[in-house]
Scaffold this active site. Structure first.
Site, PDB file in Angstrom:
ATOM      1  N   CYS A   1       0.830  -1.207   0.000  1.00  0.00           N
ATOM      2  CA  CYS A   1       0.000   0.000   0.000  1.00  0.00           C
ATOM      3  C   CYS A   1       0.869   1.264   0.000  1.00  0.00           C
ATOM      4  CB  CYS A   1      -1.005  -0.048   1.155  1.00  0.00           C
ATOM      5  SG  CYS A   1      -2.340   1.164   0.995  1.00  0.00           S
TER       6      CYS A   1
ATOM      7  N   GLU B   1      -2.587  -9.175   3.114  1.00  0.00           N
ATOM      8  CA  GLU B   1      -2.926  -9.680   4.456  1.00  0.00           C
ATOM      9  C   GLU B   1      -4.420  -9.607   4.746  1.00  0.00           C
ATOM     10  OE1 GLU B   1      -2.543  -5.254   5.159  1.00  0.00           O
ATOM     11  OE2 GLU B   1      -1.634  -6.727   3.813  1.00  0.00           O
TER      12      GLU B   1
ATOM     13  N   HIS C   1      -3.867  -5.042  -0.250  1.00  0.00           N
ATOM     14  CA  HIS C   1      -3.462  -5.594   1.049  1.00  0.00           C
ATOM     15  C   HIS C   1      -3.552  -7.116   0.996  1.00  0.00           C
ATOM     16  CE1 HIS C   1      -3.143  -1.894   3.418  1.00  0.00           C
ATOM     17  NE2 HIS C   1      -4.078  -1.433   2.605  1.00  0.00           N
TER      18      HIS C   1
END
Length: 193
Positions: free
Chosen positions: A77, A177, A175
């Site tokens: 990001c 994650e 992202h």
């Protein structure tokens, strides 16, 4: 494996640590140059505003360290955006690892882009086992322009680089994650590089 997450006050660290823990790796949050240099892999995260984030990197000297790293480095990001030459956010000069500028989406679209979008034109071992048009989770108002270092693109108002690669440096706008099993696969691919 020694995995470091660069600590410069940019948020969203816990979810990254949890994601790697699920993959069996304990990621250490650190701003210690020796520890970062001794790591097998480095994560350069980021949630926040580019100008203040860059200021924190400079105060700690990490702005000098990061571009010299020789092991695989993954910017996520804002981390990816700070690895670019320049960002319109806060009129900020970046680390110059990727030879591309970061611009703001126009007001013709809802800003920030928030939610799921597809990634396509995948061109890297980072995306091994990931199909074109897989969905990833994004939250951003600024984007890296499509360029020769682009290894994935997304469409939102225009086609932009949703991932970049230059030598041992990788960056993803999304992202991983927070992108479910496909995001986990990308993180595992990074560990396997």
């Amino acid at each position: 494996m020694k995995l470091s997450i660069v600590n410069y006050g940019a948020g969203n660290i816990k979810s990254i640590q949890f994601a790697f823990k699920r993959l069996g790796v304990d990621a250490v949050l650190t701003d210690n140059p020796e520890e970062i240099m001794a790591s097998d892999k480095v994560i350069f995260p980021g949630v926040g505003e580019a100008g203040s984030a860059m200021k924190m990197l400079k105060e700690s000297g990490l702005d000098q360290l990061i571009p010299t790293l020789k092991q695989p480095v993954l910017g996520i990001c804002l981390g990816m955006q700070l690895m670019c030459k320049y960002t319109e956010e806060g009129n900020t000069k970046g680390l110059g690892i990727f030879d591309v500028n970061v611009k703001r989406f126009s007001n013709k679209v809802k800003v920030p882009q928030m939610g799921w979008n597809t990634i396509s034109n995948l061109k890297s071992d980072l995306f091994k086992g990931i199909k074109d048009n897989e969905y990833m989770y994004l939250v951003h108002s600024y984007y890296a322009e499509n360029c020769v270092e682009s290894i994935a693109t997304s469409d939102y108002e225009l086609e932009y680089a949703s991932a970049l690669e230059n030598d041992n440096f990788y960056g993803v706008q999304f992202h991983p994650e927070k992108s479910g099993s496909k995001g986990s696969k990308i993180l595992q691919n990074f560990l396997d590089l």
